[in-house]
Design a protein around this motif. Structure first.
Motif, short mmCIF file in Angstrom:
data_model
loop_
_atom_site.label_atom_id
_atom_site.label_comp_id
_atom_site.label_asym_id
_atom_site.label_seq_id
_atom_site.Cartn_x
_atom_site.Cartn_y
_atom_site.Cartn_z
N ASN A 44 0.86 -1.47 -0.06
CA ASN A 44 -0.05 0.22 0.04
C ASN A 44 0.94 1.33 -0.10
N VAL A 45 1.79 1.12 0.61
CA VAL A 45 2.89 2.32 0.68
C VAL A 45 3.39 2.60 -0.79
N MET A 46 3.79 1.47 -1.38
CA MET A 46 4.44 1.80 -2.84
C MET A 46 3.17 1.88 -3.85
N ALA A 47 1.89 1.69 -3.45
CA ALA A 47 0.88 2.25 -4.23
C ALA A 47 0.57 3.74 -4.27
N GLN A 48 1.45 4.69 -3.45
CA GLN A 48 1.66 6.02 -3.29
C GLN A 48 2.44 6.29 -4.76
N HIS A 49 3.23 5.43 -5.46
CA HIS A 49 3.96 5.66 -6.60
C HIS A 49 3.96 4.68 -7.45
N PRO A 50 2.50 4.62 -8.20
CA PRO A 50 2.61 3.29 -9.07
C PRO A 50 3.27 3.08 -10.18
N PRO A 51 4.06 4.01 -10.84
CA PRO A 51 5.25 3.51 -11.69
C PRO A 51 6.22 2.85 -11.13
N LEU A 52 6.78 3.48 -9.72
CA LEU A 52 7.70 2.49 -8.95
C LEU A 52 7.26 1.47 -8.50
N GLY A 53 5.75 1.47 -8.16
CA GLY A 53 5.52 0.37 -7.32
C GLY A 53 5.18 -1.05 -8.30
N LYS A 54 4.79 -0.62 -9.54
CA LYS A 54 4.68 -1.73 -10.51
C LYS A 54 6.12 -2.34 -10.87
N VAL A 55 7.40 -1.73 -10.93
CA VAL A 55 8.58 -2.08 -11.41
C VAL A 55 8.84 -3.08 -10.26
N TYR A 56 8.68 -2.32 -8.80
CA TYR A 56 9.27 -2.83 -7.59
C TYR A 56 8.56 -4.37 -7.51
N ASN A 57 7.33 -4.48 -7.98
CA ASN A 57 6.55 -5.80 -7.70
C ASN A 57 7.15 -6.76 -8.46
N GLU A 58 7.34 -6.16 -9.83
CA GLU A 58 8.03 -7.42 -10.82
C GLU A 58 9.45 -7.86 -10.46
N TRP A 59 10.02 -6.85 -9.95
CA TRP A 59 11.54 -7.06 -9.41
C TRP A 59 11.47 -7.91 -8.08
N GLY A 60 10.50 -7.65 -7.52
CA GLY A 60 10.75 -8.36 -6.09
C GLY A 60 10.17 -9.87 -6.31
N LYS A 61 9.29 -9.84 -7.14
CA LYS A 61 8.83 -11.08 -7.37
C LYS A 61 9.92 -12.24 -7.63
N HIS A 62 10.77 -11.64 -8.64
CA HIS A 62 11.84 -12.72 -9.02
C HIS A 62 12.58 -13.33 -7.87
N PHE A 63 13.03 -12.24 -6.90
CA PHE A 63 13.65 -12.84 -5.74
C PHE A 63 12.92 -13.39 -4.57
N LEU A 64 11.63 -13.19 -4.47
CA LEU A 64 10.90 -13.90 -3.45
C LEU A 64 10.31 -15.10 -4.07
N MET A 65 9.93 -15.29 -5.32
CA MET A 65 9.03 -16.30 -5.84
C MET A 65 9.77 -17.20 -6.88
N GLU A 66 10.75 -16.76 -7.67
CA GLU A 66 11.51 -17.10 -8.86
C GLU A 66 12.88 -17.43 -8.69
N ASN A 67 13.20 -17.08 -7.48
CA ASN A 67 14.81 -17.34 -7.23
C ASN A 67 15.56 -18.67 -7.76
N SER A 68 16.59 -18.57 -8.15
CA SER A 68 17.29 -19.83 -8.63
C SER A 68 17.98 -20.42 -7.53
N LEU A 69 17.89 -19.80 -6.31
CA LEU A 69 18.57 -20.31 -5.05
C LEU A 69 17.66 -21.04 -4.43
N ALA A 70 17.77 -21.96 -3.66
CA ALA A 70 16.90 -22.87 -2.91
C ALA A 70 16.32 -22.12 -1.62
N LEU A 71 15.19 -22.29 -1.36
CA LEU A 71 14.39 -21.36 -0.30
C LEU A 71 15.37 -21.39 0.90
N ARG A 72 16.08 -22.25 1.36
CA ARG A 72 16.90 -22.46 2.51
C ARG A 72 17.92 -21.19 2.36
N GLN A 73 18.81 -21.30 1.41
CA GLN A 73 19.61 -20.08 1.26
C GLN A 73 19.17 -18.61 0.83
#
Length: 217
Positions: A44-73
């Motif tokens: 909801n904070v990132m929604a204050q700045h939608p252009p930044l919020g949209k790219v932040y979501n896409e960028w962050g999804k890679h690291f949180l959900m699509e990372n090539s590292l195992a979950l433990r690491q």
């Protein structure tokens, strides 16, 4: 803790939601987020700045959900970053994620050691050392890189460095904006909750159908 302060950048009020802001809020599949906004404060904070919020979501999804590292690491990285930069928000959320992927409370506590003396496996110790070296010197040292290279391919090594940077950047933003925790029962760095409950597993966005219920909102 940042959640004890009035936020410098507050969550976007529901009555101020625009369609671009709704796209930011609804990105993670949270129920009713398009209509009501997200229950996750950082979104909801990132929604204050939608252009930044949209790219932040896409960028962050890679690291949180699509990372090539195992979950433990991945979770060891985030816990060490959270401890080093004192991000109460990231610590609270990722303790539950770490438990969910099999990291013990003893290991979570050991992510706070300075210097590190816990009997980590070599590859886990190198992960934690890489966080410290990047924060302290801006570069993973040659000895640590040599150890990491025994266990990880080039894509994983790239993800490792960028993951550390992403969570440091996010932690800086959370702290500087004074983004508060959503949960009424925050997990402290001492691994005790306000209620005295033992921390338990939580699920990431879209990981289960009822992922929001494990996060206290």
């Amino acid at each position: 803790m940042s959640n004890e302060k009035a936020p410098r950048v507050p969550p976007l009020p529901r009555e101020e939601l625009t369609d671009p802001a709704r796209e930011v809020c609804a990105f993670w599949g949270e129920p009713n987020a398009w209509e009501e906004g997200s229950k996750t404060n950082v979104i909801n904070v990132m929604a204050q700045h939608p252009p930044l919020g949209k790219v932040y979501n896409e960028w962050g999804k890679h690291f949180l959900m699509e990372n090539s590292l195992a979950l433990r690491q991945l979770e060891l990285i985030v816990l060490r970053v959270a401890w080093r930069v004192k991000s109460a928000y990231e610590w609270h959320n990722h303790v539950g994620y770490a438990i969910n992927c099999g990291i013990t409370l003893e290991e979570i506590a050991a992510c706070q050691e300075e210097p590190i003396v816990f009997a980590w496996a070599e590859q886990d110790k190198a992960i934690l050392d890489s966080v410290d070296e990047l924060l302290d010197a801006g570069r993973v040292s040659d000895p640590t890189w040599a150890i990491l290279s025994k266990y990880y391919n080039r894509q994983q090594l790239m993800d490792l460095v960028f993951t550390i940077g992403h969570y440091v950047m996010t932690s800086w933003a959370l702290s500087s904006f004074d983004v508060g925790l959503e949960s009424p029962d925050p997990i402290g760095f001492d691994l005790k909750t306000k209620s005295g409950n033992t921390p338990g597993a939580t699920y990431k966005p879209m990981e289960t159908e009822d992922w929001t219920s494990t996060r206290g909102y």
